[in-house]
Scaffold this motif. Structure first.
Motif, PDB file in Angstrom:
ATOM      1  N   ALA A  15      34.520  47.333  34.555  1.00  0.00           N
ATOM      2  CA  ALA A  15      34.883  48.544  35.293  1.00  0.00           C
ATOM      3  C   ALA A  15      36.185  49.139  34.753  1.00  0.00           C
ATOM      4  CB  ALA A  15      35.020  48.235  36.787  1.00  0.00           C
ATOM      5  N   ALA A  52      31.873  53.412  37.207  1.00  0.00           N
ATOM      6  CA  ALA A  52      32.380  52.168  36.623  1.00  0.00           C
ATOM      7  C   ALA A  52      31.976  50.973  37.482  1.00  0.00           C
ATOM      8  CB  ALA A  52      33.896  52.238  36.483  1.00  0.00           C
ATOM      9  N   ILE A  53      32.008  51.143  38.789  1.00  0.00           N
ATOM     10  CA  ILE A  53      31.594  50.072  39.690  1.00  0.00           C
ATOM     11  C   ILE A  53      30.103  49.797  39.536  1.00  0.00           C
ATOM     12  CG2 ILE A  53      31.378  49.400  42.118  1.00  0.00           C
ATOM     13  CD1 ILE A  53      33.899  51.204  42.593  1.00  0.00           C
ATOM     14  N   ALA A  56      29.485  47.955  36.290  1.00  0.00           N
ATOM     15  CA  ALA A  56      29.958  46.578  36.326  1.00  0.00           C
ATOM     16  C   ALA A  56      29.032  45.655  37.117  1.00  0.00           C
ATOM     17  CB  ALA A  56      31.362  46.524  36.913  1.00  0.00           C
ATOM     18  N   ALA A  89      34.828  44.607  40.919  1.00  0.00           N
ATOM     19  CA  ALA A  89      34.531  45.790  40.101  1.00  0.00           C
ATOM     20  C   ALA A  89      35.335  46.987  40.596  1.00  0.00           C
ATOM     21  CB  ALA A  89      33.036  46.094  40.144  1.00  0.00           C
ATOM     22  N   ALA A  93      38.117  49.201  38.462  1.00  0.00           N
ATOM     23  CA  ALA A  93      38.048  50.661  38.352  1.00  0.00           C
ATOM     24  C   ALA A  93      39.303  51.311  38.921  1.00  0.00           C
ATOM     25  CB  ALA A  93      36.802  51.182  39.071  1.00  0.00           C
TER      26      ALA A  93
END
Length: 108
Positions: A15, A52-53, A56, A89, A93
């Protein structure tokens, strides 16, 4: 326990890397099209945070299904582990976004 911690660390850095890499590449693209790179970096970091989460944790709905299936069966440990992985995650981020914000505003 070791596998869980390893996965949590990897999710954190995935992330983090999505935010940092995406923002830096967006800034390079902004230079090519004469946009302000600093504001483009920050805007991109903010918009990439949720993605990003998702990246991940695997990019699918499976972690949510694991949580739902285990909670309804009364097994809380796997559900808690999935929630902790999502939290790791998120922290990656968020830290990436804060680092970009710090870089854009000139550090201290």
């Amino acid at each position: 326990m070791i596998v869980f911690l390893s996965t949590a660390v990897i999710d954190f850095f995935i992330a983090f890397g999505v935010i940092i890499g995406g923002s830096l590449l967006a800034a390079i693209g902004a230079v090519f099209v004469s946009y302000p790179p600093a504001s483009t970096m920050l805007d991109t970091a903010m918009r990439l945070k949720i993605w990003a989460i998702v990246v991940a944790i695997g990019g699918t709905i499976d972690p949510v299904r694991v949580i739902e299936a285990n909670v309804t069966e009364g097994h809380l440990s796997p559900a808690v582990q999935q929630i902790l992985l999502i939290a790791c995650a998120f922290l990656g981020a968020h830290l990436g976004t804060e680092l970009i914000r710090w870089i854009v505003r000139g550090g201290l």
